[in-house]
Scaffold this active site. Sequence first.
Site, PDB file in Angstrom:
ATOM      1  N   CYS A  83       1.622  -3.768  21.280  1.00  0.00           N
ATOM      2  CA  CYS A  83       2.624  -4.235  20.316  1.00  0.00           C
ATOM      3  C   CYS A  83       2.705  -5.769  20.372  1.00  0.00           C
ATOM      4  O   CYS A  83       2.459  -6.378  21.410  1.00  0.00           O
ATOM      5  CB  CYS A  83       3.989  -3.632  20.651  1.00  0.00           C
ATOM      6  SG  CYS A  83       5.265  -4.079  19.450  1.00  0.00           S
ATOM      7  N   ASP A 122       5.302  -7.421  20.360  1.00  0.00           N
ATOM      8  CA  ASP A 122       6.532  -7.772  21.077  1.00  0.00           C
ATOM      9  C   ASP A 122       6.266  -8.815  22.175  1.00  0.00           C
ATOM     10  O   ASP A 122       5.359  -8.636  22.992  1.00  0.00           O
ATOM     11  CB  ASP A 122       7.117  -6.485  21.692  1.00  0.00           C
ATOM     12  CG  ASP A 122       8.538  -6.664  22.184  1.00  0.00           C
ATOM     13  OD1 ASP A 122       8.767  -7.559  23.030  1.00  0.00           O
ATOM     14  OD2 ASP A 122       9.420  -5.906  21.738  1.00  0.00           O
ATOM     15  N   ARG A 131       7.626  -9.420  24.815  1.00  0.00           N
ATOM     16  CA  ARG A 131       7.914  -9.042  26.209  1.00  0.00           C
ATOM     17  C   ARG A 131       6.751  -8.364  26.915  1.00  0.00           C
ATOM     18  O   ARG A 131       6.858  -8.016  28.088  1.00  0.00           O
ATOM     19  CB  ARG A 131       9.145  -8.117  26.231  1.00  0.00           C
ATOM     20  CG  ARG A 131      10.411  -8.823  25.799  1.00  0.00           C
ATOM     21  CD  ARG A 131      11.530  -7.860  25.536  1.00  0.00           C
ATOM     22  NE  ARG A 131      11.287  -7.046  24.345  1.00  0.00           N
ATOM     23  CZ  ARG A 131      12.154  -6.175  23.835  1.00  0.00           C
ATOM     24  NH1 ARG A 131      13.322  -5.990  24.421  1.00  0.00           N
ATOM     25  NH2 ARG A 131      11.862  -5.484  22.752  1.00  0.00           N
ATOM     26  N   HIS A 167       5.462   0.695  24.073  1.00  0.00           N
ATOM     27  CA  HIS A 167       6.531   0.342  25.008  1.00  0.00           C
ATOM     28  C   HIS A 167       7.846   0.947  24.574  1.00  0.00           C
ATOM     29  O   HIS A 167       8.091   1.131  23.383  1.00  0.00           O
ATOM     30  CB  HIS A 167       6.640  -1.181  25.161  1.00  0.00           C
ATOM     31  CG  HIS A 167       7.121  -1.891  23.932  1.00  0.00           C
ATOM     32  ND1 HIS A 167       8.407  -2.357  23.788  1.00  0.00           N
ATOM     33  CD2 HIS A 167       6.495  -2.186  22.772  1.00  0.00           C
ATOM     34  CE1 HIS A 167       8.535  -2.932  22.609  1.00  0.00           C
ATOM     35  NE2 HIS A 167       7.406  -2.850  21.957  1.00  0.00           N
ATOM     36  N   CYS A 185      10.802  -0.244  21.560  1.00  0.00           N
ATOM     37  CA  CYS A 185       9.984  -0.918  20.535  1.00  0.00           C
ATOM     38  C   CYS A 185      10.800  -1.072  19.246  1.00  0.00           C
ATOM     39  O   CYS A 185      11.249  -0.081  18.657  1.00  0.00           O
ATOM     40  CB  CYS A 185       8.721  -0.107  20.275  1.00  0.00           C
ATOM     41  SG  CYS A 185       7.630  -0.900  19.072  1.00  0.00           S
TER      42      CYS A 185
HETATM   43 CO    CO Z   1       7.155  -2.955  19.943  1.00  0.00          CO
END
Ligand code: CO
Length: 212
Positions: free
Chosen positions: A42, A44, A46, A98, A101
């Site tokens: 992803c 993302d 993080r 994750h 998400c």
């Molecule tokens: Co995500």
Amino acid sequence: MKLLKHLFDNNRRWVERIEQENPGFFERLSRGQSPQYLWIGCSDSRIPANEVVGLLPGELFVHRNVANLVIHTDMNLLSVLQYAVDVLQVKHIIVCGHYGCGGVIGAMKNESLGLIDNWLRFIKDIYQHNAELLEALPEDRRADRLCELNVIQQVANICHTTVVQDAWRRDQELAVHGWIYDIRDGLLRDLDVCISDRDQLPHIYQLGVRID
Ligand code: CO
């Protein structure tokens, strides 16, 4: 004036640290890459792919998009996949989702966020196919479970591509893994859905099967 100076400062310190630990690192890497793994994760912020698995530059080929989706008409992903499998000959493809998400959680809602609704629609399909199972869960477990189901579906999607099936047909060693990262503790979990052979796929998806 250089914009974002602190990032250039960070970069210099990072280069110094790596060169200190590993003299000549960048010069060696400039001659080529031979990563063993393709990571599909992803976007993302993080989940920095290399860091969570402790790999250095050169060791992980990476594709990231919102909610780690594998869409059969996505030329970007297909190009990354084909290059990784045919040219770099990676041995493992890791689809890593994750918990928490935003793409998955967004897909569970009825808000309209604009263009991205078209992308998240693929996750709504997974929800709909598993609605009974998901709605039988306590509400606070549903998003986590859909994050897992999304990874499992994307592992299947990767395996259904011509790129992966052609690799298996020529007996190239290639395994596709489904993992999930927990943003609450930084740990990876294996969803145990590894596929390394065309025979593990439902028959309808198997390509190039010889009819005797
Ligand atoms: Co995500």
